[in-house]
Design an enzyme around this catalytic site. Structure first.
Site, PDB file in Angstrom:
ATOM      1  N   HIS A 300       0.512   1.602   3.827  1.00  0.00           N
ATOM      2  CA  HIS A 300      -0.104   2.311   2.711  1.00  0.00           C
ATOM      3  C   HIS A 300       0.861   2.553   1.560  1.00  0.00           C
ATOM      4  O   HIS A 300       0.435   2.673   0.409  1.00  0.00           O
ATOM      5  CB  HIS A 300      -0.656   3.659   3.182  1.00  0.00           C
ATOM      6  CG  HIS A 300      -1.251   4.468   2.077  1.00  0.00           C
ATOM      7  ND1 HIS A 300      -2.347   4.038   1.364  1.00  0.00           N
ATOM      8  CD2 HIS A 300      -0.883   5.644   1.525  1.00  0.00           C
ATOM      9  CE1 HIS A 300      -2.641   4.944   0.441  1.00  0.00           C
ATOM     10  NE2 HIS A 300      -1.767   5.922   0.510  1.00  0.00           N
ATOM     11  N   CYS A 301       2.161   2.598   1.816  1.00  0.00           N
ATOM     12  CA  CYS A 301       3.101   3.043   0.784  1.00  0.00           C
ATOM     13  C   CYS A 301       3.791   1.912   0.029  1.00  0.00           C
ATOM     14  O   CYS A 301       3.735   1.853  -1.201  1.00  0.00           O
ATOM     15  CB  CYS A 301       4.152   3.954   1.406  1.00  0.00           C
ATOM     16  SG  CYS A 301       3.503   5.569   1.892  1.00  0.00           S
ATOM     17  N   ILE A 302       4.497   1.047   0.728  1.00  0.00           N
ATOM     18  CA  ILE A 302       5.387   0.105   0.046  1.00  0.00           C
ATOM     19  C   ILE A 302       4.642  -0.874  -0.871  1.00  0.00           C
ATOM     20  O   ILE A 302       5.114  -1.160  -1.976  1.00  0.00           O
ATOM     21  CB  ILE A 302       6.264  -0.639   1.079  1.00  0.00           C
ATOM     22  CG1 ILE A 302       7.157   0.381   1.805  1.00  0.00           C
ATOM     23  CG2 ILE A 302       7.147  -1.677   0.393  1.00  0.00           C
ATOM     24  CD1 ILE A 302       8.004  -0.204   2.891  1.00  0.00           C
ATOM     25  N   VAL A 304       1.921  -0.197  -2.440  1.00  0.00           N
ATOM     26  CA  VAL A 304       1.128   0.591  -3.391  1.00  0.00           C
ATOM     27  C   VAL A 304       1.998   1.396  -4.350  1.00  0.00           C
ATOM     28  O   VAL A 304       1.776   1.406  -5.568  1.00  0.00           O
ATOM     29  CB  VAL A 304       0.178   1.548  -2.626  1.00  0.00           C
ATOM     30  CG1 VAL A 304      -0.549   2.488  -3.586  1.00  0.00           C
ATOM     31  CG2 VAL A 304      -0.824   0.741  -1.796  1.00  0.00           C
ATOM     32  N   ASP A 305       3.014   2.077  -3.825  1.00  0.00           N
ATOM     33  CA  ASP A 305       3.781   3.032  -4.614  1.00  0.00           C
ATOM     34  C   ASP A 305       4.414   2.456  -5.880  1.00  0.00           C
ATOM     35  O   ASP A 305       4.433   3.130  -6.922  1.00  0.00           O
ATOM     36  CB  ASP A 305       4.857   3.679  -3.748  1.00  0.00           C
ATOM     37  CG  ASP A 305       4.273   4.643  -2.729  1.00  0.00           C
ATOM     38  OD1 ASP A 305       3.035   4.797  -2.718  1.00  0.00           O
ATOM     39  OD2 ASP A 305       5.033   5.236  -1.944  1.00  0.00           O
TER      40      ASP A 305
END
Length: 470
Positions: A300-302, A304-305
């Site tokens: 979910h993070c890398i 998207v962020d």
């Protein structure tokens, strides 16, 4: 039958617990009350969003003795938790069952129950839109819902990954629509999640928490709160700083992964093994940190962020060329992997991809987890289908592909059993996720062609002409 024990703590009258020594201001009184409740493990903790971030946090607070209310919009999840059942693989049923049997935990879909909370922590998704822009619909919906139940004396903490300014520019106005004011009637802080699902060395309790408050009191209360459950809280000057810290951590990883993915392409053209290069370079005791290439970014993070920061930077007239280039390189990896598969099918078997039977090993976004979010395997799966291949997959952690927003056509597909017959029936085995539970020796003995994006075969000590890296 539910294993949930009585949650008397949630029904207790607020006034019965507010007998602190008088302090000069209303805000000061709220601060003192919260600090006393937190230090006595009597603060009632409400957690909104019981996914890969919220559920481990709820477990930890409950296990530390705090009464916990978990809120999730999915009624099936709430019922499962109240029956002692987990829906996340690395959180066992036994741990969930103990929440109800030994601790004060309750799961619910009713936001109204948060009126009784002292601490409210928001752990909702922050995806991207189809145009790669921040999608804050879940934070906004949560903020509007909270405004209707917010009461004086609470602290609200946002943990969802987002761009700098979200806490104050988006969430704060929504909460203050209640008529209450941050810093006077309630406190507001940001503390980014740092979960790494499946990492046995660093669970939630062992990872320090960054904390930024809308005011000094909010920062203090949030810092003291997290100090009770994790390996230290790290206060910073503002929510914007804390928001930036989270993005910086993941952009650091995204950029370095892009670098090694580009190095991989160069190494393959030169006939050099990039994994051997990285492992050799990692023997240097300073100035080098090993990152490894793969089929693309997942989780979910890398993936998207970085886009959250590039979007926000445009508000200030700044072009984030370096970050965007890294995103382009990583986004191109699934196509690169498919191209290598096409090439190897042609060179080793003299056949085209169309009509070829491809067995994907691993569909999760990383090894040893049951998490599909942003998995590059799903992109590769759809690319192969569009080019006419017959595709099956095996994943010991994901028996069924659940619905996803970007890959709806794959929903409902089931993992096939990994047997000598299923391996031999495939024209090529494509290793996308290197789960430890896979028998790579079995794969090596029976596969006609193996295209390995993770060096799983190499790490298993298997080298052969029909094993190629991509």
């Amino acid at each position: 039958m539910s294993v949930l024990k009585s949650t008397v703590g949630w029904a207790a009258d607020i006034s019965e617990r507010s007998s602190e020594v008088p302090v000069p201001s209303v805000a000061g009184q709220h601060r003192q009350t919260l600090l006393e409740l937190i230090l006595a493990a009597k603060a009632r903790v409400g957690i909104i969003g019981l996914g890969y971030v919220g559920l481990p946090l709820a477990c930890l607070f409950a296990e530390k003795g705090y009464p916990v209310l978990g809120i999730d919009s999915d009624e099936v999840k709430a019922r499962a938790l109240n029956r002692g059942r987990s829906y996340i693989e690395h959180i066992p049923d036994e741990r969930i069952a103990a929440l109800g049997q030994q601790h004060d935990f309750k799961a619910s879909t009713d936001m109204e129950e948060l009126r009784q909370a002292d601490v409210i922590i928001i752990c909702v998704p922050t995806p991207l839109t189809r145009h790669r822009e921040p999608d804050l619909q879940f934070i906004e919906a949560t903020g509007r819902a909270l405004a209707s139940v917010l009461r004086p004396g609470q602290i609200v903490i946002l943990e969802s990954s987002t761009y700098p300014g979200t806490t104050r520019e988006v969430l704060k106005p929504l909460l203050e629509a209640s008529g209450l004011r941050s810093g006077r009637d309630f406190f507001l802080a940001y503390s980014p999640e740092r979960e790494d699902p499946g990492n046995a060395s660093f669970g939630t309790s062992r990872i320090p928490k960054i904390v930024g408050g809308d005011c000094a009191a909010a920062r203090e209360v949030a810092t003291v709160l997290y100090d009770q459950i994790v390996a230290g809280a790290v206060p910073v000057s503002s929510p914007e700083t804390a928001e930036f810290v989270k993005l910086s951590e993941n952009i650091f990883r995204a950029v370095n992964i892009a670098l090694v993915n580009e190095l991989k392409v160069i190494c393959m053209a030169m006939g050099v093994d990039v994994w051997e290069v990285i492992d050799a370079a990692a023997t240097k005791p300073f100035g080098f940190m090993p990152f490894y290439p793969g089929p693309g970014l997942g989780g979910h993070c890398i993936p998207v962020d970085p886009f959250y920061l590039t979007w926000k930077a445009r508000e200030f007239g700044i072009n984030t060329k370096f970050i965007e280039l890294a995103g382009e390189i990583n986004a191109a990896m699934p196509e690169f992997v498919v191209a290598q598969l096409v090439r190897q099918l042609s060179e080793q078997q003299g056949r085209a991809l169309r009509g070829a039977r491809i067995l994907l090993l691993g569909i999760a976004y990383k090894k040893n987890v049951d998490d599909l979010r942003e998995s590059p395997a799903l992109t590769i799966f759809e690319m192969l289908l569009k080019q006419g291949a017959e595709v099956t997959f095996h994943d010991p952690h994901i028996p069924l592909i659940k619905p996803t927003r970007e890959h709806a056509s794959l929903s409902g597909l089931k993992s096939t059993e990994l047997t000598p017959e299923t391996i031999a029936a495939a024209d090529a085995v494509l290793i996308v996720t290197d789960h430890n539970q896979v028998d790579y020796d079995l794969v090596g003995r029976h596969a006609r062609l193996i295209v390995d994006t993770r060096n799983a075969m190499g790490r298993a000590g298997i080298s052969a002409a029909h094993v190629v890296k991509a």
